[in-house]
Write an enzyme that holds these catalytic residues in place. Structure first.
Site, short mmCIF file in Angstrom:
data_model
loop_
_atom_site.label_atom_id
_atom_site.label_comp_id
_atom_site.label_asym_id
_atom_site.label_seq_id
_atom_site.Cartn_x
_atom_site.Cartn_y
_atom_site.Cartn_z
N ASP A 198 0.78 -1.25 0.00
CA ASP A 198 0.00 0.00 0.00
C ASP A 198 0.81 1.29 0.00
O ASP A 198 0.24 2.37 -0.19
CB ASP A 198 -0.96 0.09 1.21
CG ASP A 198 -2.12 -0.88 1.10
OD1 ASP A 198 -2.19 -1.60 0.09
OD2 ASP A 198 -2.94 -0.90 2.03
N ASP A 422 -8.26 -8.00 9.18
CA ASP A 422 -7.81 -6.78 8.48
C ASP A 422 -7.80 -5.58 9.41
O ASP A 422 -7.23 -4.53 9.07
CB ASP A 422 -8.75 -6.46 7.31
CG ASP A 422 -8.66 -7.49 6.21
OD1 ASP A 422 -7.55 -7.90 5.86
OD2 ASP A 422 -9.72 -7.90 5.69
C1 BGC Z 1 -1.37 -6.28 9.78
C2 BGC Z 1 -0.11 -7.03 10.12
C3 BGC Z 1 -0.31 -8.50 9.82
C4 BGC Z 1 -0.78 -8.70 8.40
C5 BGC Z 1 -1.06 -10.14 8.07
C6 BGC Z 1 -1.76 -6.55 8.35
O1 BGC Z 1 -2.97 -5.93 8.05
O2 BGC Z 1 -1.20 -4.92 10.00
O3 BGC Z 1 0.20 -6.86 11.47
O4 BGC Z 1 0.87 -9.21 10.04
O5 BGC Z 1 -1.93 -7.94 8.14
O6 BGC Z 1 -2.17 -10.63 8.73
#
Ligand code: BGC
Length: 490
Positions: A198, A422
């Site tokens: 992103d 998420d």
């Molecule tokens: C989070 C991370 C996480 C990743 C995978 C992201 O949205 O901020 O902390 O490791 O997702 O689940």
């Protein structure tokens, strides 16, 4: 993660279907000799994993994929609480699929978090999983930029958007990662990295958000990413893939052109230039389908208007990741990138199966009804990105998938481990910087969504934490469906 979109609804000509063959990068003689020498040394010492490999064009081709036991364990907690034996068997199988390991904070590298393995632990385990005579890949997400997730709150990070934050990023995070990657014993692993989901897309399209404007004007995102590329590309068995958002974000012609320009400038500013980037990854943590099987022509008219002009597509002609990756690759090559630049799609949650999946094209003469009834993506608005209800697992991880020749696909990967949240809509105090995000609130009606609510799954934990209800939904709605039994085919 965030996906607010600045739209540039420019009509565009139909897709150029010319096919380009990708040329494989030739391995240098020097690298081949080194590999031979190390290979022999490995055989003599009984440590075949120490043999260095040439840097190949597609690291996934012919390789097995590392399976993260932390993920298997997380799935196991939900399996243990699931009554239906059929569903349990499918869940168990999914728990053995390869998923990326997110290095989402400094503590994730060195193993300071007791609930997770360190980077070195993962690589040791990858060596143990490596089959004799077959390469193995292990995928790590580099995700700790200062001022991370500048257009949202759910995945804000630990480092501030300051010079001091950038210094820590470079020396306590990227250097720490590179120091593990460069260990001699890991030379036989094809280490693939997904770099900073992103971040550059936010610089390209979201500078109306003050944090993103600051991330851009300070140069901090670009400097951090260039530093990461320089350190990681210098290691011959490490592969660099830059995140390139998704069709529903950068698919508009204007957004695509702007982004390709930005990525080209960023890559040209590194020591290896454009060849320091092995490829791009799309759809990370998003839900864009790989294909919309019943909406194949954005210019087809229904009720007198082209399908792409519908409320759902908003003049964005890239309806799916197959179209999008083809267009991205074409634009990159036109901007001077090597034709060997590979594309990867995160297919972890873009399956859209289950009982609501349409089985035929709609016959409605009303454009929006026609689109709603025909599309497999069943969100009310394409910009929804948080714990989307109705979603399902997508295509299993696979090297060099066929069927999308324009896309130059190196692999389908499960970058977002399915079942990891998420984000949350309520404030759950943590030391990682994550915040409550309205996009994760089921009742929030985001601007631009035509009054629709997000419909996000309720009761979600903060980003990255295990969300059992979401995992069960994703398994039930998988497309193709998960078939228990047998291996994972990898
Ligand atoms: C989070 C991370 C996480 C990743 C995978 C992201 O949205 O901020 O902390 O490791 O997702 O689940």
């Amino acid at each position: 993660m965030t996906h607010p979109i600045r739209r540039t609804p420019t009509p565009r000509p139909g897709p150029d279907r010319r096919r380009r063959r990708r040329r494989r990068r030739a391995a240098s003689l020097g690298a081949a000799l080194t590999a031979l020498a190390l290979g022999l040394a490995g055989q003599l010492t009984g440590h075949p994993a120490a043999a260095a490999e040439n840097h190949v064009d597609n690291p996934f081709a012919g390789a097995s994929f590392y399976v993260n036991p932390d993920y298997t364990d997380r799935v196991g907690t939900t399996v243990a609480r699931t009554g239906d034996p059929g569903l349990r068997a499918r869940m168990r199988k999914v728990g053995r699929y390869p998923t990326a390991v997110w290095l989402d904070r400094i503590a994730a590298v060195g193993g300071a978090d007791p609930s997770r393995k360190s980077l070195a632990d993962h690589l040791d385990l990858a060596l143990a999983q490596k089959r004799r005579g077959q390469p193995i890949t292990a995928t790590f997400v580099v995700y700790d930029l200062p001022g991370r997730d500048c257009a949202a709150l759910a995945s804000n990070g630990e480092l501030p958007l300051t010079q001091a934050g950038l210094d820590r990023y470079e020396h306590e995070y990227i250097d720490a990662i590179a120091n593990v990657f460069k260990k001699r014993k890991y030379r036989g692993i094809r280490i693939t990295t997904v770099i900073e989901p992103d971040s550059l897309p936010n610089l390209a399209t979201n500078t109306s958000a003050p944090e993103c404007a600051q991330a851009k004007s300070s140069g901090i995102y670009v400097k951090g990413i260039q530093y990461a590329l320089d350190q990681l590309h210098a290691l011959p068995n490490v592969y660099t893939y830059l995140d390139f958002a998704n069709s529903g974000w950068l698919g508009w012609d204007g957004n695509l052109a702007q982004s390709v320009q930005l990525y080209t400038d960023v890559a040209r500013g590194t020591s290896a230039g454009l060849s320091g980037v092995d490829g791009l990854v799309t759809n990370v943590s998003n839900y864009m389908p790989l294909e919309e099987p019943f909406l194949t022509d954005p210019d087809r008219t229904v009720g007198g208007n082209p399908v792409k002009s519908s409320t759902f597509y908003e003049w964005n002609a890239d309806f799916d990741e197959s179209d999008f990756t083809g267009n991205v690759h074409r634009a990159l090559v036109a901007a001077g990138w090597p034709a060997s630049t590979g594309m990867v799609v995160d297919t972890s949650r873009n399956g859209w199966g289950g009982p609501g999946r349409p089985t035929a094209e709609s016959t409605s003469p009303v454009l929006d009804t026609y689109v709603t009834e025909s599309r497999v993506d069943r969100r009310t608005y394409r910009g929804l990105w948080c714990n989307v209800s109705g979603a399902g697992l997508g295509r299993p991880p696979q090297a060099a998938p066929s069927g999308h020749p324009d896309s130059h696909l190196d692999a389908f990967l499960w970058v977002k481990p399915p079942g990891e949240s998420d984000g949350a809509s309520t404030d759950v105090p943590d030391d990682e910087g994550k915040g409550p995000d309205p996009m994760c609130d089921p009742d929030y009606a985001p601007p631009g969504a035509g009054g629709n609510r997000t419909g996000a799954l309720p009761g979600a934990p903060p980003a990255g934490q295990w969300f059992a209800e979401q995992f069960a939904m994703l398994v039930k709605n998988a497309y193709p469906p998960v078939r228990p039994g047998g291996g994972t085919g990898l």
